[in-house]
Design a protein around this motif. Structure first.
Motif, PDB file in Angstrom:
ATOM      1  N   ASN A   1      -2.094  12.024  -4.594  1.00  0.00           N
ATOM      2  CA  ASN A   1      -1.158  11.061  -4.555  1.00  0.00           C
ATOM      3  C   ASN A   1       0.304  11.452  -4.258  1.00  0.00           C
ATOM      4  OD1 ASN A   1      -2.909   8.821  -5.166  1.00  0.00           O
ATOM      5  ND2 ASN A   1      -3.370   9.866  -7.090  1.00  0.00           N
ATOM      6  N   GLU A   2       1.036  12.658  -4.937  1.00  0.00           N
ATOM      7  CA  GLU A   2       2.179  12.756  -4.925  1.00  0.00           C
ATOM      8  C   GLU A   2       2.650  13.993  -4.312  1.00  0.00           C
ATOM      9  OE1 GLU A   2       3.806  12.558  -8.974  1.00  0.00           O
ATOM     10  OE2 GLU A   2       2.183  11.352  -9.531  1.00  0.00           O
TER      11      GLU A   2
ATOM     12  N   LYS B   1       2.610   8.440  -3.082  1.00  0.00           N
ATOM     13  CA  LYS B   1       3.184   7.546  -4.075  1.00  0.00           C
ATOM     14  C   LYS B   1       2.785   7.674  -5.414  1.00  0.00           C
ATOM     15  CE  LYS B   1       2.756   2.415  -4.870  1.00  0.00           C
ATOM     16  NZ  LYS B   1       1.970   1.174  -4.072  1.00  0.00           N
ATOM     17  N   LYS B   2       3.540   7.514  -6.620  1.00  0.00           N
ATOM     18  CA  LYS B   2       3.181   7.576  -7.714  1.00  0.00           C
ATOM     19  C   LYS B   2       2.280   6.213  -8.381  1.00  0.00           C
ATOM     20  CE  LYS B   2       4.569   9.090 -12.305  1.00  0.00           C
ATOM     21  NZ  LYS B   2       5.678   9.743 -12.884  1.00  0.00           N
ATOM     22  N   ARG B   3       1.221   6.704  -8.419  1.00  0.00           N
ATOM     23  CA  ARG B   3       0.252   5.472  -8.761  1.00  0.00           C
ATOM     24  C   ARG B   3      -0.283   5.335 -10.434  1.00  0.00           C
ATOM     25  NH1 ARG B   3      -0.847   7.110  -3.745  1.00  0.00           N
ATOM     26  NH2 ARG B   3      -0.695   5.406  -2.185  1.00  0.00           N
ATOM     27  N   PHE B   4      -0.262   6.186 -11.099  1.00  0.00           N
ATOM     28  CA  PHE B   4      -0.737   6.324 -12.399  1.00  0.00           C
ATOM     29  C   PHE B   4       0.427   6.334 -13.323  1.00  0.00           C
ATOM     30  CE2 PHE B   4      -3.984   8.375  -9.739  1.00  0.00           C
ATOM     31  CZ  PHE B   4      -5.073   7.490 -10.426  1.00  0.00           C
TER      32      PHE B   4
ATOM     33  N   ASN C   1       8.893  -3.130 -12.403  1.00  0.00           N
ATOM     34  CA  ASN C   1       8.862  -1.574 -11.729  1.00  0.00           C
ATOM     35  C   ASN C   1      10.162  -0.920 -12.217  1.00  0.00           C
ATOM     36  OD1 ASN C   1       6.037  -1.673 -11.110  1.00  0.00           O
ATOM     37  ND2 ASN C   1       6.289  -2.107  -8.914  1.00  0.00           N
TER      38      ASN C   1
ATOM     39  N   LEU D   1      -9.119   6.746  -7.761  1.00  0.00           N
ATOM     40  CA  LEU D   1      -8.565   6.025  -6.503  1.00  0.00           C
ATOM     41  C   LEU D   1      -8.984   4.502  -6.322  1.00  0.00           C
ATOM     42  CD1 LEU D   1      -8.578   8.900  -4.418  1.00  0.00           C
ATOM     43  CD2 LEU D   1      -6.433   8.176  -5.683  1.00  0.00           C
TER      44      LEU D   1
ATOM     45  N   PHE E   1      -6.724   1.109  -6.940  1.00  0.00           N
ATOM     46  CA  PHE E   1      -5.480   0.657  -6.332  1.00  0.00           C
ATOM     47  C   PHE E   1      -5.724   0.086  -4.964  1.00  0.00           C
ATOM     48  CE2 PHE E   1      -4.583   3.960  -9.125  1.00  0.00           C
ATOM     49  CZ  PHE E   1      -3.531   3.547 -10.094  1.00  0.00           C
ATOM     50  N   TRP E   2      -5.118  -0.961  -4.710  1.00  0.00           N
ATOM     51  CA  TRP E   2      -5.194  -1.650  -3.518  1.00  0.00           C
ATOM     52  C   TRP E   2      -5.177  -0.948  -1.993  1.00  0.00           C
ATOM     53  CZ3 TRP E   2      -1.977  -2.262   0.446  1.00  0.00           C
ATOM     54  CH2 TRP E   2      -0.375  -2.151  -0.065  1.00  0.00           C
ATOM     55  N   ASP E   3      -4.181   0.006  -2.381  1.00  0.00           N
ATOM     56  CA  ASP E   3      -4.010   0.735  -1.052  1.00  0.00           C
ATOM     57  C   ASP E   3      -4.962   2.141  -0.926  1.00  0.00           C
ATOM     58  OD1 ASP E   3      -2.747   1.905  -3.138  1.00  0.00           O
ATOM     59  OD2 ASP E   3      -1.167   2.495  -2.028  1.00  0.00           O
ATOM     60  N   THR E   4      -5.620   2.569  -1.896  1.00  0.00           N
ATOM     61  CA  THR E   4      -6.244   3.650  -1.871  1.00  0.00           C
ATOM     62  C   THR E   4      -7.867   3.389  -1.942  1.00  0.00           C
ATOM     63  OG1 THR E   4      -6.185   4.040  -4.303  1.00  0.00           O
ATOM     64  CG2 THR E   4      -4.741   5.176  -2.933  1.00  0.00           C
TER      65      THR E   4
END
Length: 117
Positions: free
Chosen positions: A12-13, A74-77, A89, A39, A42-45
């Motif tokens: 992710n990062e 992207k930072k997702r968690f 955010n 993963l 999330f909508w993008d993964t």
């Protein structure tokens, strides 16, 4: 060492290629199902994770390379502060700079919904 968070952070990062090092244990300990499960939240993964679930027979290194190269950085968690206070955010990021570690731990325990530790 070889923790799930290291693999997720690389995907992710950091985009660090953990499985191409001299240490073969990185590839041996890679959990494809668990990574795909994380993963898929999330909508993008969700699409790349679903693709790897369908191609579960591929070697671990190939699955990892696919995810590293197809998922945007992207930072997702995280998001405990956002959920606890109902912040956006941007406000949650500002609040993170103000809160102490003890306050963050308190928020984390308040939002704990059960499951295994």
């Amino acid at each position: 060492m070889y923790e799930l968070k290291d693999y997720l952070k690389a995907i992710n990062e950091s985009k660090e290629n953990l499985l191409d090092t001299d240490d073969a244990t990185w590839e041996k300990k890679y959990p494809p199902y668990v990574i795909n499960r994380c993963l898929s939240m999330f909508w993008d993964t969700v699409m790349p994770a679903n693709e790897m679930n369908g191609l579960h027979f591929l070697p671990k290194q190939l699955q990892f390379h696919f995810l590293i190269n197809s998922i945007r950085k992207k930072k997702r968690f995280g998001g405990n502060v956002k959920e606890y206070y109902g912040y956006s955010n941007e406000k949650a990021r500002e609040a993170l700079t103000l809160l102490t570690k003890e306050q963050l731990e308190h928020i984390k325990t308040k939002l704990f919904k059960g499951g295994r530790n």
